[in-house]
Scaffold this motif. Structure first.
Motif, PDB file in Angstrom:
ATOM      1  N   GLN A 231       4.378   0.976  14.379  1.00 38.59           N
ATOM      2  CA  GLN A 231       5.775   1.401  14.269  1.00 38.59           C
ATOM      3  C   GLN A 231       6.148   1.838  12.861  1.00 38.59           C
ATOM      4  OE1 GLN A 231       8.609  -1.581  15.468  1.00 38.59           O
ATOM      5  NE2 GLN A 231      10.375  -0.301  15.031  1.00 38.59           N
ATOM      6  N   LEU A 232       5.689   1.091  11.861  1.00 40.48           N
ATOM      7  CA  LEU A 232       6.160   1.315  10.499  1.00 40.48           C
ATOM      8  C   LEU A 232       5.182   2.071   9.610  1.00 40.48           C
ATOM      9  CD1 LEU A 232       7.856  -2.125   9.643  1.00 40.48           C
ATOM     10  CD2 LEU A 232       8.872  -0.081  10.681  1.00 40.48           C
ATOM     11  N   CYS A 233       3.926   2.184  10.029  1.00 45.22           N
ATOM     12  CA  CYS A 233       2.936   2.758   9.115  1.00 45.22           C
ATOM     13  C   CYS A 233       1.968   3.686   9.843  1.00 45.22           C
ATOM     14  CB  CYS A 233       2.176   1.631   8.425  1.00 45.22           C
ATOM     15  SG  CYS A 233       1.167   2.180   7.034  1.00 45.22           S
ATOM     16  N   PRO A 234       2.393   4.909  10.172  1.00 47.22           N
ATOM     17  CA  PRO A 234       1.507   5.833  10.898  1.00 47.22           C
ATOM     18  C   PRO A 234       0.290   6.262  10.101  1.00 47.22           C
ATOM     19  CG  PRO A 234       3.518   6.933  10.177  1.00 47.22           C
ATOM     20  CD  PRO A 234       3.730   5.472   9.949  1.00 47.22           C
ATOM     21  N   ASP A 235       0.323   6.111   8.784  1.00 51.31           N
ATOM     22  CA  ASP A 235      -0.822   6.497   7.964  1.00 51.31           C
ATOM     23  C   ASP A 235      -1.718   5.313   7.621  1.00 51.31           C
ATOM     24  OD1 ASP A 235      -0.171   9.199   7.882  1.00 51.31           O
ATOM     25  OD2 ASP A 235       1.190   8.925   6.199  1.00 51.31           O
ATOM     26  N   CYS A 236      -1.441   4.162   8.221  1.00 53.41           N
ATOM     27  CA  CYS A 236      -2.312   2.996   8.040  1.00 53.41           C
ATOM     28  C   CYS A 236      -3.423   3.006   9.085  1.00 53.41           C
ATOM     29  CB  CYS A 236      -1.511   1.695   8.171  1.00 53.41           C
ATOM     30  SG  CYS A 236      -0.400   1.339   6.790  1.00 53.41           S
ATOM     31  N   SER A 237      -4.558   2.435   8.732  1.00 53.70           N
ATOM     32  CA  SER A 237      -5.689   2.295   9.638  1.00 53.70           C
ATOM     33  C   SER A 237      -6.067   0.820   9.708  1.00 53.70           C
ATOM     34  CB  SER A 237      -6.880   3.119   9.142  1.00 53.70           C
ATOM     35  OG  SER A 237      -8.038   2.841   9.899  1.00 53.70           O
ATOM     36  N   VAL A 238      -6.137   0.274  10.922  1.00 55.11           N
ATOM     37  CA  VAL A 238      -6.444  -1.145  11.107  1.00 55.11           C
ATOM     38  C   VAL A 238      -7.688  -1.287  11.979  1.00 55.11           C
ATOM     39  CG1 VAL A 238      -5.619  -3.376  11.947  1.00 55.11           C
ATOM     40  CG2 VAL A 238      -4.006  -1.760  10.915  1.00 55.11           C
ATOM     41  N   THR A 239      -8.738  -1.858  11.429  1.00 56.47           N
ATOM     42  CA  THR A 239      -9.975  -2.123  12.167  1.00 56.47           C
ATOM     43  C   THR A 239     -10.022  -3.608  12.505  1.00 56.47           C
ATOM     44  OG1 THR A 239     -11.140  -0.359  10.998  1.00 56.47           O
ATOM     45  CG2 THR A 239     -12.489  -2.022  12.101  1.00 56.47           C
ATOM     46  N   VAL A 240     -10.093  -3.921  13.794  1.00 55.81           N
ATOM     47  CA  VAL A 240     -10.094  -5.312  14.249  1.00 55.81           C
ATOM     48  C   VAL A 240     -11.526  -5.798  14.430  1.00 55.81           C
ATOM     49  CG1 VAL A 240      -9.463  -6.868  16.134  1.00 55.81           C
ATOM     50  CG2 VAL A 240      -7.835  -5.143  15.337  1.00 55.81           C
ATOM     51  N   ASN A 241     -11.845  -6.914  13.788  1.00 49.29           N
ATOM     52  CA  ASN A 241     -13.143  -7.561  13.938  1.00 49.29           C
ATOM     53  C   ASN A 241     -12.933  -8.872  14.679  1.00 49.29           C
ATOM     54  OD1 ASN A 241     -15.939  -8.137  13.506  1.00 49.29           O
ATOM     55  ND2 ASN A 241     -15.354  -9.516  11.839  1.00 49.29           N
TER      56      ASN A 241
ATOM     57  N   SER B 167       0.813  -1.222   0.000  1.00 48.09           N
ATOM     58  CA  SER B 167       0.000   0.000   0.000  1.00 48.09           C
ATOM     59  C   SER B 167       0.844   1.269   0.000  1.00 48.09           C
ATOM     60  CB  SER B 167      -0.907   0.030   1.231  1.00 48.09           C
ATOM     61  OG  SER B 167      -0.137   0.186   2.412  1.00 48.09           O
ATOM     62  N   ASN B 168       2.162   1.109  -0.004  1.00 46.19           N
ATOM     63  CA  ASN B 168       3.068   2.253   0.107  1.00 46.19           C
ATOM     64  C   ASN B 168       2.774   3.069   1.363  1.00 46.19           C
ATOM     65  OD1 ASN B 168       5.263   3.791  -0.767  1.00 46.19           O
ATOM     66  ND2 ASN B 168       3.965   5.248  -1.865  1.00 46.19           N
ATOM     67  N   GLY B 169       2.472   2.336   2.429  1.00 45.38           N
ATOM     68  CA  GLY B 169       2.293   2.980   3.730  1.00 45.38           C
ATOM     69  C   GLY B 169       0.990   3.712   3.935  1.00 45.38           C
ATOM     70  N   LYS B 170      -0.049   3.343   3.193  1.00 46.88           N
ATOM     71  CA  LYS B 170      -1.333   4.047   3.329  1.00 46.88           C
ATOM     72  C   LYS B 170      -2.506   3.065   3.276  1.00 46.88           C
ATOM     73  CE  LYS B 170       0.401   8.346   1.285  1.00 46.88           C
ATOM     74  NZ  LYS B 170       0.428   9.080   2.562  1.00 46.88           N
ATOM     75  N   ALA B 171      -2.404   1.968   4.012  1.00 52.44           N
ATOM     76  CA  ALA B 171      -3.417   0.916   3.943  1.00 52.44           C
ATOM     77  C   ALA B 171      -4.587   1.167   4.877  1.00 52.44           C
ATOM     78  CB  ALA B 171      -2.781  -0.431   4.271  1.00 52.44           C
TER      79      ALA B 171
ATOM     80  N   GLN C 219      -9.143  -1.560   1.941  1.00 49.63           N
ATOM     81  CA  GLN C 219      -8.411  -2.132   0.802  1.00 49.63           C
ATOM     82  C   GLN C 219      -7.972  -3.575   1.047  1.00 49.63           C
ATOM     83  OE1 GLN C 219      -5.887   1.160   1.800  1.00 49.63           O
ATOM     84  NE2 GLN C 219      -5.599   1.600  -0.379  1.00 49.63           N
ATOM     85  N   TYR C 220      -7.793  -3.948   2.316  1.00 52.01           N
ATOM     86  CA  TYR C 220      -7.284  -5.271   2.667  1.00 52.01           C
ATOM     87  C   TYR C 220      -8.161  -5.872   3.762  1.00 52.01           C
ATOM     88  CZ  TYR C 220      -3.115  -3.266   0.469  1.00 52.01           C
ATOM     89  OH  TYR C 220      -2.246  -2.645  -0.400  1.00 52.01           O
ATOM     90  N   VAL C 221      -8.495  -7.150   3.607  1.00 55.15           N
ATOM     91  CA  VAL C 221      -9.208  -7.874   4.654  1.00 55.15           C
ATOM     92  C   VAL C 221      -8.380  -9.101   5.010  1.00 55.15           C
ATOM     93  CG1 VAL C 221     -11.283  -9.151   5.299  1.00 55.15           C
ATOM     94  CG2 VAL C 221     -11.483  -7.032   3.978  1.00 55.15           C
TER      95      VAL C 221
END
Length: 409
Positions: free
Chosen positions: A252-262, A222-226, A287-289
């Motif tokens: 640590q590596l991707c401050p612009d990533c967003s992760v939603t936990v289900n 995602s080039n750091g934007k997932a 974008q990713y599941v």
């Protein structure tokens, strides 16, 4: 420009914790197991759990070059091993164990993973004249305890559990150790309430490593934007901890990533598709599941299809087996699947069991894993023979190296 802090959103849970697996590869568990594991989770889990809760970066600066670091990690993890990490300490006195029986208790025999590990374990022990008895845990605490008690009654040389938290059969395992029968807990993070000693050892497996590798692949791709939805198995403290490690990698590596936990579980397997669908719909631009394990891959994919977002979502999973890798090769939903070297794990487990029976200190065991992508999956033969030999991950000469350690070459 100010970088947005990474937030972890916990999806609404419609299920309770269920059965345990190495990396979550097992069938639906009965309610009894769900209740016991839920208690263990409340005591041991370090993962965020509140609906709508978040964990940010606490103002700390993101690691420089996080995307470049993730890309470099992926480049290494997609390559096969040049050699397996076989221990170097020789083991003397193995001949004295000839004729003894080791009991192997997987959480369930309905998962192919345990067949691979169990077969390798049997072959390894047979090379030094030690027998293997397999007792199916049946995803049920009472059945697991009965298996342990059966081993004690038979005077087992050692007991090996696979993907079973110690607490699920704590009384029975305590009784076995009291009778000087060593216990080896595999595919679980060590339980601080039951530390390793001369009668208890742990082999964690590659659960954490696989989820961290998946995070790296997503960051790089995602080039750091997932924007990610991650189906987290609540089946044991270990399966929750694996996801926590992935969250830490994103943070640590991707401050612009967003992760939603289900949060999902095998105890409520039939609800996973609808839960995934609703979480995807509540997460604009996903974008990713991620299916934490291949056990949940089909229902996770079904949920994405129900959401109507299949064309814009990339599927990700771990605990790769022949079915998952076949789907990856056919470019059906999956883009990456992390796999654990289960055959090697069987031989490493044999080494640890032998050492425990001889009263020797266990070395540190690393169970290798590899990232399989649409680009490299064509380099392996996807069949049960190569899975059983360990050829997916590297050269298959580790069996002879273990035999040399044991004086059985």
């Amino acid at each position: 420009m100010r970088k947005t802090a990474l937030t972890f959103r916990s999806g609404r849970s419609t299920r309770s914790a269920g059965s345990t697996g190495p990396l979550g590869r097992r069938a639906a568990a009965p309610v009894a197991l769900a209740a016991v594991v839920a208690m263990a989770l409340s005591a041991c889990s370090s993962s965020s759990t509140g609906t709508g809760g978040s964990a940010g970066s606490s103002g700390s600066a993101p690691a420089a070059g996080g995307t470049a670091t993730a890309t470099a990690n992926v480049a290494k993890l997609t390559e096969a091993l040049s050699s397996y990490p076989v221990p170097t300490a020789t083991l003397s006195g193995v001949s004295a164990l000839k004729g003894k029986t080791v009991y192997y208790i997987p959480i369930t025999q309905q998962a192919a993973q345990f067949t691979v590990t169990g077969t390798a374990l049997k072959q390894a022990l047979a090379s030094v004249g030690v027998n293997l008895q397999i007792c199916n845990g049946g995803s049920n605490p009472s059945t697991i305890a009965a298996c342990v008690n059966q081993a004690v009654g038979a005077g087992a040389g050692a007991i090996v559990t696979d993907s079973i938290p110690y607490a699920l059969a704590g009384n029975a395992l305590d009784a076995a150790r009291a009778k000087k029968i060593p216990v080896l807990v595999t595919d679980q993070i060590a339980d601080s309430a039951h530390p390793a000693d001369s009668t208890l050892g742990y082999i964690e497996g590659a659960g954490s490593a696989q989820l961290v590798a998946i995070a790296d692949w997503i960051i790089a791709d995602s080039n750091g934007k997932a924007k990610v939805v991650l189906n987290e198995s609540t089946d044991s403290p270990s399966t929750v901890a694996y996801v926590t490690k992935a969250q830490e990698e994103f943070k640590q590596l991707c401050p612009d990533c967003s992760v939603t936990v289900n949060k999902i579980s095998s105890a409520n397997f039939s609800l996973i598709a609808s839960s995934t669908s609703s979480t995807v719909l509540r997460t604009p631009g996903v974008q990713y599941v991620v299916s934490e394990f291949d056990q949940y891959l089909q229902v996770t994919q079904g949920g994405v299809q129900q959401s109507g977002k299949a064309a814009s979502v990339k599927g990700v999973s771990s605990a790769a087996g022949t079915a998952g890798l076949t789907q990856l090769k056919s470019k059906n939903f999956l883009y990456v699947d992390a796999g654990q070297a289960s055959a090697y794990q069987g031989w490493a487990t044999a080494d640890a069991a032998l050492r425990l029976m001889l009263g020797q200190t266990l070395p540190d065991y690393t169970i290798p894993m590899r990232l399989f992508t649409r680009d490299n999956v064509g380099s392996i033969t996807i069949d049960s023979a190569d899975e059983a030999s360990g050829a997916w991950f590297g050269p298959t000469d580790f069996t002879s190296k273990f035999k040399t350690l044991w004086g059985a070459a």
